[in-house]
Design a protein around this motif. Structure first.
Motif, PDB file in Angstrom:
ATOM      1  N   ILE A 173       0.684  -1.294   0.164  1.00 36.36           N
ATOM      2  CA  ILE A 173      -0.058  -0.012  -0.127  1.00 36.36           C
ATOM      3  C   ILE A 173       1.260   1.962   0.277  1.00 36.36           C
ATOM      4  CG2 ILE A 173      -1.389   0.939   1.121  1.00 36.36           C
ATOM      5  CD1 ILE A 173      -2.867  -1.461   2.318  1.00 36.36           C
ATOM      6  N   ILE A 174       2.120   1.582   1.164  1.00 38.10           N
ATOM      7  CA  ILE A 174       3.185   2.066   0.718  1.00 38.10           C
ATOM      8  C   ILE A 174       3.610   2.727  -0.266  1.00 38.10           C
ATOM      9  CG2 ILE A 174       4.960   3.568   2.522  1.00 38.10           C
ATOM     10  CD1 ILE A 174       3.786   1.975   4.992  1.00 38.10           C
ATOM     11  N   SER A 175       3.936   1.715  -0.487  1.00 38.11           N
ATOM     12  CA  SER A 175       4.620   1.718  -2.257  1.00 38.11           C
ATOM     13  C   SER A 175       3.965   2.282  -3.743  1.00 38.11           C
ATOM     14  CB  SER A 175       4.958   0.535  -2.617  1.00 38.11           C
ATOM     15  OG  SER A 175       6.154  -0.391  -1.617  1.00 38.11           O
ATOM     16  N   ASN A 176       2.740   1.445  -3.285  1.00 41.27           N
ATOM     17  CA  ASN A 176       1.537   1.881  -4.298  1.00 41.27           C
ATOM     18  C   ASN A 176       1.459   3.970  -4.287  1.00 41.27           C
ATOM     19  OD1 ASN A 176       1.308  -0.417  -5.420  1.00 41.27           O
ATOM     20  ND2 ASN A 176      -0.450  -1.268  -4.108  1.00 41.27           N
ATOM     21  N   THR A 177       1.400   3.830  -2.804  1.00 40.58           N
ATOM     22  CA  THR A 177       0.953   5.661  -2.790  1.00 40.58           C
ATOM     23  C   THR A 177       2.104   6.056  -3.433  1.00 40.58           C
ATOM     24  OG1 THR A 177       0.081   5.247  -0.335  1.00 40.58           O
ATOM     25  CG2 THR A 177       0.777   7.474  -0.941  1.00 40.58           C
ATOM     26  N   ALA A 178       3.273   5.952  -3.249  1.00 39.37           N
ATOM     27  CA  ALA A 178       4.337   6.721  -3.243  1.00 39.37           C
ATOM     28  C   ALA A 178       4.761   6.846  -4.766  1.00 39.37           C
ATOM     29  CB  ALA A 178       5.972   6.118  -2.509  1.00 39.37           C
ATOM     30  N   GLN A 179       4.226   5.577  -5.190  1.00 42.08           N
ATOM     31  CA  GLN A 179       4.477   5.486  -6.865  1.00 42.08           C
ATOM     32  C   GLN A 179       3.455   7.068  -6.732  1.00 42.08           C
ATOM     33  OE1 GLN A 179       3.418   1.868  -8.532  1.00 42.08           O
ATOM     34  NE2 GLN A 179       5.025   0.935  -7.560  1.00 42.08           N
ATOM     35  N   LEU A 180       2.020   7.204  -6.814  1.00 41.05           N
ATOM     36  CA  LEU A 180       0.775   8.174  -7.092  1.00 41.05           C
ATOM     37  C   LEU A 180       1.611  10.127  -7.201  1.00 41.05           C
ATOM     38  CD1 LEU A 180      -1.678   6.990  -5.686  1.00 41.05           C
ATOM     39  CD2 LEU A 180      -1.395   6.875  -7.727  1.00 41.05           C
ATOM     40  N   ILE A 181       2.301   9.918  -6.588  1.00 44.85           N
ATOM     41  CA  ILE A 181       3.130  11.141  -5.647  1.00 44.85           C
ATOM     42  C   ILE A 181       4.847  11.653  -6.059  1.00 44.85           C
ATOM     43  CG2 ILE A 181       1.733  11.556  -3.387  1.00 44.85           C
ATOM     44  CD1 ILE A 181       4.192  10.690  -2.085  1.00 44.85           C
ATOM     45  N   GLU A 182       5.312  10.546  -6.986  1.00 44.62           N
ATOM     46  CA  GLU A 182       6.570  10.451  -7.378  1.00 44.62           C
ATOM     47  C   GLU A 182       7.210  11.474  -8.227  1.00 44.62           C
ATOM     48  OE1 GLU A 182       7.449   7.229  -9.111  1.00 44.62           O
ATOM     49  OE2 GLU A 182       8.841   5.894  -7.861  1.00 44.62           O
ATOM     50  N   ASN A 183       5.899  11.850  -9.329  1.00 48.91           N
ATOM     51  CA  ASN A 183       6.293  12.776 -10.245  1.00 48.91           C
ATOM     52  C   ASN A 183       6.288  14.766  -9.704  1.00 48.91           C
ATOM     53  OD1 ASN A 183       6.762  11.499 -12.485  1.00 48.91           O
ATOM     54  ND2 ASN A 183       4.833  11.448 -13.373  1.00 48.91           N
ATOM     55  N   PRO A 200       6.680  -9.208   5.694  1.00 52.96           N
ATOM     56  CA  PRO A 200       5.426  -8.407   5.291  1.00 52.96           C
ATOM     57  C   PRO A 200       4.540  -7.521   6.663  1.00 52.96           C
ATOM     58  CG  PRO A 200       5.764 -10.491   4.659  1.00 52.96           C
ATOM     59  CD  PRO A 200       6.531 -10.489   4.876  1.00 52.96           C
ATOM     60  N   ALA A 201       4.112  -6.614   6.406  1.00 49.71           N
ATOM     61  CA  ALA A 201       3.238  -5.767   7.068  1.00 49.71           C
ATOM     62  C   ALA A 201       1.542  -6.405   7.005  1.00 49.71           C
ATOM     63  CB  ALA A 201       4.136  -4.513   7.710  1.00 49.71           C
ATOM     64  N   LEU A 202       1.038  -7.590   7.799  1.00 49.72           N
ATOM     65  CA  LEU A 202      -0.006  -7.554   7.300  1.00 49.72           C
ATOM     66  C   LEU A 202      -1.252  -7.353   8.033  1.00 49.72           C
ATOM     67  CD1 LEU A 202       0.572 -11.201   6.610  1.00 49.72           C
ATOM     68  CD2 LEU A 202       0.053  -9.379   5.504  1.00 49.72           C
ATOM     69  N   VAL A 203      -2.013  -6.481   7.597  1.00 41.79           N
ATOM     70  CA  VAL A 203      -3.971  -6.258   8.429  1.00 41.79           C
ATOM     71  C   VAL A 203      -4.480  -6.610   8.333  1.00 41.79           C
ATOM     72  CG1 VAL A 203      -1.574  -3.715   9.367  1.00 41.79           C
ATOM     73  CG2 VAL A 203      -3.087  -3.390   7.516  1.00 41.79           C
ATOM     74  N   GLU A 204      -5.665  -6.120   8.715  1.00 48.28           N
ATOM     75  CA  GLU A 204      -6.415  -6.924   7.958  1.00 48.28           C
ATOM     76  C   GLU A 204      -7.759  -4.965   8.025  1.00 48.28           C
ATOM     77  OE1 GLU A 204     -10.069  -9.378   7.378  1.00 48.28           O
ATOM     78  OE2 GLU A 204      -7.609  -9.660   8.255  1.00 48.28           O
ATOM     79  N   GLY A 205      -7.859  -5.396   7.019  1.00 46.22           N
ATOM     80  CA  GLY A 205      -8.290  -3.876   6.412  1.00 46.22           C
ATOM     81  C   GLY A 205      -8.807  -3.917   5.304  1.00 46.22           C
ATOM     82  N   ASP A 206      -9.797  -2.082   4.660  1.00 45.19           N
ATOM     83  CA  ASP A 206      -9.681  -2.106   3.337  1.00 45.19           C
ATOM     84  C   ASP A 206      -8.670  -1.475   2.965  1.00 45.19           C
ATOM     85  OD1 ASP A 206     -11.058  -1.146   0.487  1.00 45.19           O
ATOM     86  OD2 ASP A 206     -12.758  -1.065   1.351  1.00 45.19           O
ATOM     87  N   SER A 207      -8.096  -2.383   2.187  1.00 50.43           N
ATOM     88  CA  SER A 207      -6.750  -1.498   1.271  1.00 50.43           C
ATOM     89  C   SER A 207      -6.669  -0.290   0.664  1.00 50.43           C
ATOM     90  CB  SER A 207      -5.872  -2.278   0.624  1.00 50.43           C
ATOM     91  OG  SER A 207      -6.321  -2.549  -0.271  1.00 50.43           O
ATOM     92  N   ALA A 208      -7.466   0.414   0.216  1.00 52.87           N
ATOM     93  CA  ALA A 208      -8.360   1.576  -0.590  1.00 52.87           C
ATOM     94  C   ALA A 208      -8.485   2.331   0.136  1.00 52.87           C
ATOM     95  CB  ALA A 208      -9.589   1.099  -1.469  1.00 52.87           C
ATOM     96  N   LEU A 215      -2.477   8.689   1.629  1.00 57.07           N
ATOM     97  CA  LEU A 215      -2.087   9.472   0.621  1.00 57.07           C
ATOM     98  C   LEU A 215      -2.740  10.667   1.318  1.00 57.07           C
ATOM     99  CD1 LEU A 215      -1.897  10.107  -3.418  1.00 57.07           C
ATOM    100  CD2 LEU A 215      -4.303   8.991  -3.138  1.00 57.07           C
ATOM    101  N   ASN A 216      -3.475  11.337   1.374  1.00 62.99           N
ATOM    102  CA  ASN A 216      -4.051  12.195   2.013  1.00 62.99           C
ATOM    103  C   ASN A 216      -2.963  12.529   2.633  1.00 62.99           C
ATOM    104  OD1 ASN A 216      -5.408  14.314   2.653  1.00 62.99           O
ATOM    105  ND2 ASN A 216      -7.499  14.074   3.327  1.00 62.99           N
ATOM    106  N   LEU A 217      -2.579  11.904   3.590  1.00 64.31           N
ATOM    107  CA  LEU A 217      -1.099  12.833   4.549  1.00 64.31           C
ATOM    108  C   LEU A 217      -0.510  13.007   4.332  1.00 64.31           C
ATOM    109  CD1 LEU A 217      -1.897  10.074   7.909  1.00 64.31           C
ATOM    110  CD2 LEU A 217      -2.713  12.546   7.305  1.00 64.31           C
ATOM    111  N   VAL A 218      -0.229  12.101   2.626  1.00 62.50           N
ATOM    112  CA  VAL A 218       1.628  13.021   2.304  1.00 62.50           C
ATOM    113  C   VAL A 218       1.206  13.996   1.334  1.00 62.50           C
ATOM    114  CG1 VAL A 218       2.138  10.442   2.243  1.00 62.50           C
ATOM    115  CG2 VAL A 218       0.839  11.647   0.407  1.00 62.50           C
ATOM    116  N   LEU A 219       0.101  14.057   0.948  1.00 61.75           N
ATOM    117  CA  LEU A 219      -0.481  15.270   0.205  1.00 61.75           C
ATOM    118  C   LEU A 219       0.162  16.939   1.439  1.00 61.75           C
ATOM    119  CD1 LEU A 219      -2.880  13.461  -2.489  1.00 61.75           C
ATOM    120  CD2 LEU A 219      -1.007  14.417  -2.922  1.00 61.75           C
ATOM    121  N   ASN A 220      -0.780  16.762   2.058  1.00 64.60           N
ATOM    122  CA  ASN A 220      -0.922  17.627   3.407  1.00 64.60           C
ATOM    123  C   ASN A 220       0.544  17.920   2.953  1.00 64.60           C
ATOM    124  OD1 ASN A 220      -3.177  17.359   3.039  1.00 64.60           O
ATOM    125  ND2 ASN A 220      -3.472  16.656   5.387  1.00 64.60           N
TER     126      ASN A 220
END
Length: 338
Positions: A173-183, A200-208, A215-220
């Motif tokens: 999830i973190i790697s996907n988020t990083a790709q979105l903000i690379e540019n 692997p850091a496994l948690v139970e949740g909704d990945s989206a 993404l909201n935190l890194v954009l802020n």
């Protein structure tokens, strides 16, 4: 006129007043025993009798203010519980009103905005041939998208999407988020560092939803570093949770909103709605986690998201995982560093 209901809470909130009352009662009792009692019962009580009588009187005298303090404490606690319930009921009513408002906004504003945007995009070449500057058209489309984001934020806060919980990997999830903000990191001269675990850091949740939160935190953070800086995202384990830290070297959290950071419609951004962090907080709570934000001692802000493990690992497994983290250096994600 003061009644008992108003006097008791004022007493329990003032330790000096309680002490003064007790000292006054003890002093009065001692004066009575030492000066008055010998004249009333001069020969019936000896020294032992006077001491025993003194102890009984002091016990009764001190018991009275203690009883009032206990009664006042119970009343104050009951008032606190009642106020908390009223606050929750008011919050629920506000959310219901907000949901109704959001539905109307979505119907009355979002759909016409989408139609206007599509018409402009489809007929952009035609408008250009007729002499309308394309820069003006792009500005109109940009402003429409900004309004759509505001409407969508309102809808997301008022009526959150249904969660689809499953086992998910925080590293991915973190790697996907990083790709979105690379540019954007490249354009703002921001150094992006991802410190991930060796396992692997496994948690139970909704990945989206978790990705939306991050993404909201890194954009802020990027908004707070328009002239460049360093953005770090790292994961650290404990026995029952993972901590995801988002740390930046930006302007930090404004003192005016620091105490109301996750309150809806509180923002310092000129074009902000003030719902982003509120949505993040709710997503964290939906995953039985927590989200906090503080200013760093030197510069910038730091947000900490805690999420429970998929299952409580055995002590041996957790110790082996922590040993592997301590024995191996943290890996920096395979993404561009600017």
């Amino acid at each position: 006129m003061l009644n008992r209901d108003s006097i008791l809470p004022s007493i329990v909130r003032s330790p000096s007043r309680i002490l003064g009352i007790i000292l006054a009662l003890v002093f009065t009792t001692e004066v009575f025993v030492m000066l008055v009692l010998p004249f009333i019962l001069p020969d019936l009580l000896g020294k032992t009798g006077e001491a025993f009588f003194d102890a009984i009187l002091l016990t009764l005298v001190c018991a009275l203010p203690v009883w009032f303090v206990i009664l006042a404490a119970k009343q104050a606690e009951q008032e606190r519980i009642t106020m908390a319930r009223e606050s929750e009921a008011l919050k629920a009513q506000q959310m219901m009103t907000l949901a109704q408002l959001a539905t109307g906004v979505a119907h009355e504003i979002r759909n016409p905005l989408t139609s206007i945007k599509m018409l402009i995009q489809v007929n952009k070449d035609k408008f250009a041939e007729e002499g309308l500057p394309t820069d003006d058209l792009e500005l109109v489309v940009h402003e429409i998208r900004r309004m759509e984001r505001s409407v969508n934020s309102l809808l997301e806060y008022a009526r959150p999407e249904r969660s689809e919980f499953a086992e998910c990997n925080l590293q991915k999830i973190i790697s996907n988020t990083a790709q979105l903000i690379e540019n954007r990191c490249a354009s703002q001269n921001v150094e992006l560092n991802l410190n991930l675990l060796q396992f692997p850091a496994l948690v139970e949740g909704d990945s989206a939803q978790i990705q939306q939160l991050l993404l909201n935190l890194v954009l802020n953070s990027l908004d707070a570093m328009p002239e460049g800086g360093t953005l770090t995202v790292e994961v650290s384990p404990s026995e029952e949770t993972y901590e995801i830290i988002v740390r930046d070297t930006g302007t930090g959290i404004a003192p005016a909103v620091e105490s109301r950071l996750f309150t809806p419609f509180v923002t310092t951004k000129d074009n902000g709605v003030g719902l982003g962090l509120g949505i993040c907080k709710r997503i964290a709570e939906m995953h039985n986690g927590t989200l906090t934000g503080v200013n760093r001692p030197i510069r910038g802000a730091e947000f900490c998201l805690t999420l429970p493990l998929t299952h409580v690992n055995s002590q041996a497994n957790m110790e082996s995982e922590l040993d592997s983290v301590n024995s191996q250096p943290e890996t920096e994600a395979a993404c561009k560093v600017y």
